[in-house]
Structures are given as C-alpha cells and as structure tokens.
Design a protein around this motif. Structure first.
Motif, short mmCIF file in Angstrom:
data_model
loop_
_atom_site.label_atom_id
_atom_site.label_comp_id
_atom_site.label_asym_id
_atom_site.label_seq_id
_atom_site.Cartn_x
_atom_site.Cartn_y
_atom_site.Cartn_z
N ALA A 98 -11.11 0.45 -6.48
CA ALA A 98 -9.50 0.22 -5.82
C ALA A 98 -9.50 -1.57 -5.06
O ALA A 98 -8.98 -1.61 -4.41
CB ALA A 98 -8.49 1.39 -6.11
N LEU A 99 -10.36 -0.60 -3.85
CA LEU A 99 -10.70 -1.52 -3.23
C LEU A 99 -11.48 -2.67 -3.21
O LEU A 99 -10.86 -3.12 -2.10
CB LEU A 99 -11.52 -0.38 -1.97
CG LEU A 99 -10.52 1.11 -1.20
CD1 LEU A 99 -12.20 2.03 -0.42
CD2 LEU A 99 -9.64 0.98 -0.41
N GLY A 100 -12.21 -2.97 -4.17
CA GLY A 100 -12.97 -3.72 -4.18
C GLY A 100 -11.86 -4.93 -4.92
O GLY A 100 -12.42 -6.19 -5.13
N GLN A 153 -6.52 4.22 -7.67
CA GLN A 153 -5.31 2.80 -8.05
C GLN A 153 -4.71 1.88 -7.31
O GLN A 153 -4.19 1.51 -6.92
CB GLN A 153 -5.78 2.47 -9.53
CG GLN A 153 -6.99 2.58 -10.45
CD GLN A 153 -7.53 1.24 -10.12
OE1 GLN A 153 -7.57 0.24 -9.61
NE2 GLN A 153 -9.08 0.56 -10.48
N ALA A 154 -4.26 3.44 -6.96
CA ALA A 154 -2.93 3.33 -6.91
C ALA A 154 -2.88 3.65 -5.09
O ALA A 154 -2.08 3.21 -4.22
CB ALA A 154 -2.02 4.50 -7.03
N ILE A 155 -3.47 4.49 -4.94
CA ILE A 155 -3.32 5.01 -3.40
C ILE A 155 -4.44 3.93 -2.46
O ILE A 155 -5.16 3.73 -1.15
CB ILE A 155 -4.03 6.53 -2.88
CG1 ILE A 155 -5.84 6.28 -3.19
CG2 ILE A 155 -3.27 7.18 -3.22
CD1 ILE A 155 -6.70 7.82 -2.80
N ILE A 208 2.67 5.91 -2.71
CA ILE A 208 4.33 6.88 -3.60
C ILE A 208 4.09 7.25 -4.53
O ILE A 208 4.04 8.33 -5.23
CB ILE A 208 6.05 6.04 -2.77
CG1 ILE A 208 5.95 6.67 -1.53
CG2 ILE A 208 6.68 6.81 -3.91
CD1 ILE A 208 6.63 6.22 -0.53
N ALA A 209 3.50 5.88 -5.28
CA ALA A 209 3.31 6.49 -7.17
C ALA A 209 2.44 6.98 -7.22
O ALA A 209 2.26 8.36 -7.94
CB ALA A 209 3.27 5.05 -7.35
N ALA A 210 1.56 7.31 -7.07
CA ALA A 210 0.05 7.91 -6.87
C ALA A 210 0.93 9.77 -6.60
O ALA A 210 -0.05 10.18 -7.30
CB ALA A 210 -0.83 8.12 -5.93
N GLY A 237 0.82 -1.63 -0.06
CA GLY A 237 -0.11 -0.17 -0.48
C GLY A 237 1.04 0.99 0.15
O GLY A 237 0.39 2.59 -0.73
N VAL A 238 2.21 1.11 1.10
CA VAL A 238 2.70 2.69 0.57
C VAL A 238 3.15 2.49 -0.40
O VAL A 238 3.36 3.88 -1.11
CB VAL A 238 3.93 2.11 1.63
CG1 VAL A 238 4.98 2.94 1.91
CG2 VAL A 238 3.36 2.05 2.84
#
Length: 422
Positions: free
Chosen positions: A255-257, A380-382, A74-76, A69-70
C-alpha cells in the motif's frame, strides 16, 4: 436440473472439498474479481484523489494528500468491523440459495449504489461518507466470495485458483484507468460505469452452486455469539496468527508503495503527464502481477510449498520500494513497477492458498477469512494515511518507500514462523 445446479455442490456445506472445480467455476470467479478490483482500485488510484484535489484546491499539495489519507483511514475503521461480521453472518446463513450467494449479491449492490452516489459529491465530508459506504459494500462481497475458495476448492488446486483472484486485480486497474481517462472522462460517469460493470460481471458467479446448511449444521444466530467468535487466539492458533501478521506487513508495504503513485509522479517527480505515466506504470505492474499470480500459484500447488514463495515475494517488493527511494525518476519507477508486480502477484496467490490451510474451523470459514481479509484491506486503507504523514513530515516520498521496504521484509520473516504448512 436448474442453472443454479449446473455443477453439483458438495453434499455437506462444511465438508473439506476434494473434487477439483471446473473451468466454468474458475472463469466466473475470475470475472467477479475483475469487476470488484476495478470498482475498488480505480477510485483509490485516480478518481478519489482527483476528486478530493478538485474540491480542496489547496495552496500546499500535501493538504490534498493528507485529506485522501484521512478518508482512507476512516474507511479502514469500518473495514475492521465489516469483514469479520459479514463473514460470520454468511457462515450462519441458512438460505436455500446457499450461504455465500445472498451476501455476494447484497455487497455488490451496496458497493455499486455507493459509487454512483459518490460520483456526485462536491464536499469533503460527503466524499468521505460515500467512500465508507462503498468500502462496506466491498467488504461484504469479498468476504463471501473469498470464503468460496475454502468451501469449494481442494487444497491442491487453491494456489492456482487464488491466482485467478489476484491476477484480475491488475487487469481491473488498467482496464478501469483506460475507461475513466480515455473513454468516460466525466467524474460522475466514471464512477457510474464502474458501478454498472460491477453488478453485471458479478452476476454470472451467482449461477454457480452454493451448498446450503442442513439442520444439524445450523448454528443459532445471536449478537453475543457472533461477537464472541470474532476473537481468534494467536496462542491457540499460532499459524493463523503468524499468517495474519505476515499479510498485514506485506500489504502495508504494498500500500505504501502504490497508493500515492499519482502524487509521487505529480509532486515528487514534477511529471507534467502524471496521469498518462500512471497508466504506463500500472500496465507494467499488471503484466507482472498476472504472470506471477498464475505461474507461482500453480508452481506452489505442484511443489506443495507456500512459505518460500511468500518470502521471495516479500523480498521482491522490498527491492522495488528501495529502488524508488534511491533512484526517484520515471525510468526507475517503471522497473520498480515490474518488480513490485512480480512480488505482489506471487504473494497474492500463494498467501491466499496458505491462509485457507491455517483456518481454525470449517464451520467459520467466512468469518475467519473475513478476519484474514482485514489484513489486506486495512493496510490498503491506512497505507495512504501513513504515507501522507511521512510526506508531510519530510516533504518528500523517500521515507514512504523506505517504510514500504521494511514492512515487506518483516512480513516475509513472519511467515517463517508458520509450522503446519511447508
């Protein structure tokens, strides 16, 4: 006539397109997106989490989820800058090869090189750096490629063509997962195969015409001008603002799903065959995304309506997430994958068509759609980071799916505020 001019471009790069694009254009467009989605989403779904877990070997599985997740978070941050900046630069590019093609090629090469390097990394910081570089390449190529819809496709065809942007997403995931789990099981080789496929399959689209800017259309390029153009006032352009907000919320819900499915199967369900079952879930999801993208996109064009389809798509995604929250087993997950695919496939094609109809200025389509793309890419990133925090806080995946449903519903309600498009 050269290959690059096989299909005559509009006389004016900034003109609103009125001539329908042909099957050849759509085919190469879809092929490029297939390669891009495969290169982006297979690492997110499998390669990157597995690589991180192999490096950490944590005693507590939540540490691996949090690290993933981290890195995604960062990519986000880089995505927020890369999308509008490269979109703005492509708007101002005065190359004889057009505005978009140079950036599509540059982004593809950077993305591919980053994936190859990423495959050899064995330290967490290096994995993070490699994924950030890959994400920047992804932003560059997709900002330019997305803008070609507004540049070349008339409004009455955009729902259908946008379907060919979204349908390859699921096909790319399933084909990529098959390749890296059954044909090329070595980590570095898996990344390399994705990289080669990316460059090879994007190249045919570069043969399609791309009208260059003429003298009167060229805008002076300056850092100050580009930076000042990145702000779009939601008061002045409320429909753009509401469409952006809707996309952010629905994309966070998706993204969460989906982003923690491998962890959900491994640790939430204790599935000993998690990777194989992930392939099954992805296959079900793929079938419904493809069908929904193409059918609902074309139906939206025919009816001339966008908002109703976006709302229905959000409700379907919320239903899928609640099912996983209330009935956490593999059977429910398969049903949920079908509902999620149906909803997200509809959303991807119709919302993209809606986005092209609320852009403030024809001269800044690349930049404006780059900002709109942030609303898809950043969630999608976060999403993995938000999901990881929910898992760490509760010790289960229930809250992840409840949050997914809530975000999707809010996104569906936000699009109702759009006024200029039905």
């Amino acid at each position: 006539m050269t290959d690059l001019d096989a299909e005559a471009p509009p006389l004016d790069a900034l003109a609103e397109p009125t001539v329908r694009v042909r099957a050849g254009w759509i085919g190469t467009f879809a092929l490029a997106w297939f390669a891009i989605w495969m290169a982006q989403l297979v690492p997110v779904q499998l390669l990157l989490p597995a690589q991180i877990d192999a490096v950490l070997h944590p005693d507590d599985w939540t540490e691996s989820v949090l690290a993933f997740g981290v890195i995604s978070g960062i990519a986000a941050v880089f995505t927020i800058v890369a999308y509008p900046l490269t979109g703005a630069l492509s708007d101002r590019t005065a190359s004889r090869f057009g505005r978009r093609r140079p950036w599509i090629l540059t982004g593809s090469v950077l993305f591919a090189l980053a994936l190859v390097v990423l495959g050899f990394q064995t330290e967490l910081w290096a994995i993070g750096a490699g994924w950030v570089a890959a994400t920047i390449g992804f932003c560059i190529v997709t900002a330019a490629l997305t803008a070609t819809i507004s540049d070349r496709v008339p409004v009455g065809q955009r729902g259908f063509v946008s379907g060919w942007m979204s349908a390859p997403q699921s096909i790319g995931i399933i084909v990529g997962l098959v390749v890296v789990t059954m044909l090329v099981t070595d980590q570095a080789a898996g990344y390399a195969v994705l990289a080669v496929a990316l460059v090879v399959l994007v190249l045919p689209f570069l043969r399609q015409p791309d009208a260059p800017l003429v003298g009167a259309e060229r805008e002076r390029v300056s850092a100050r001008g580009i930076l000042s153009s990145l702000w779009i006032s939601p008061r002045r352009y409320p429909d753009f603002g509401w469409t952006l907000a809707s996309r952010v919320l629905v994309s966070i819900g998706n993204a969460l799903g989906t982003s923690l499915l491998l962890y959900f199967l491994m640790f939430g369900l204790g599935d000993a065959n998690a990777e194989d079952d992930l392939l099954i879930l992805t296959l079900v999801y793929m079938v419904f995304v493809v069908l929904a993208s193409l059918v609902f996109g074309k139906l939206s064009d025919k009816l001339g309506r966008r908002k109703l389809f976006v709302f229905v798509a959000a409700v379907l995604q919320a239903a899928a997430a609640l099912l996983l929250a209330l009935v956490p087993d593999l059977g429910a997950a398969i049903v949920g994958a079908g509902l999620l695919g149906l909803g997200y496939g509809c959303f991807l094609s119709v919302d993209q068509a809606l986005a092209t109809q609320v852009l403030p200025d024809a001269a800044s389509r690349g930049k404006d759609l780059g900002i709109m793309n942030i609303a898809s890419a950043v969630p999608q990133a976060i999403g993995p980071l938000l999901g990881a925090l929910a898992v760490v806080a509760t010790g289960s995946f229930t809250l992840v799916f409840v949050l997914s449903a809530a975000a999707a519903i809010l996104g569906g309600l936000a699009v109702a505020r759009v006024r200029s498009v039905r």
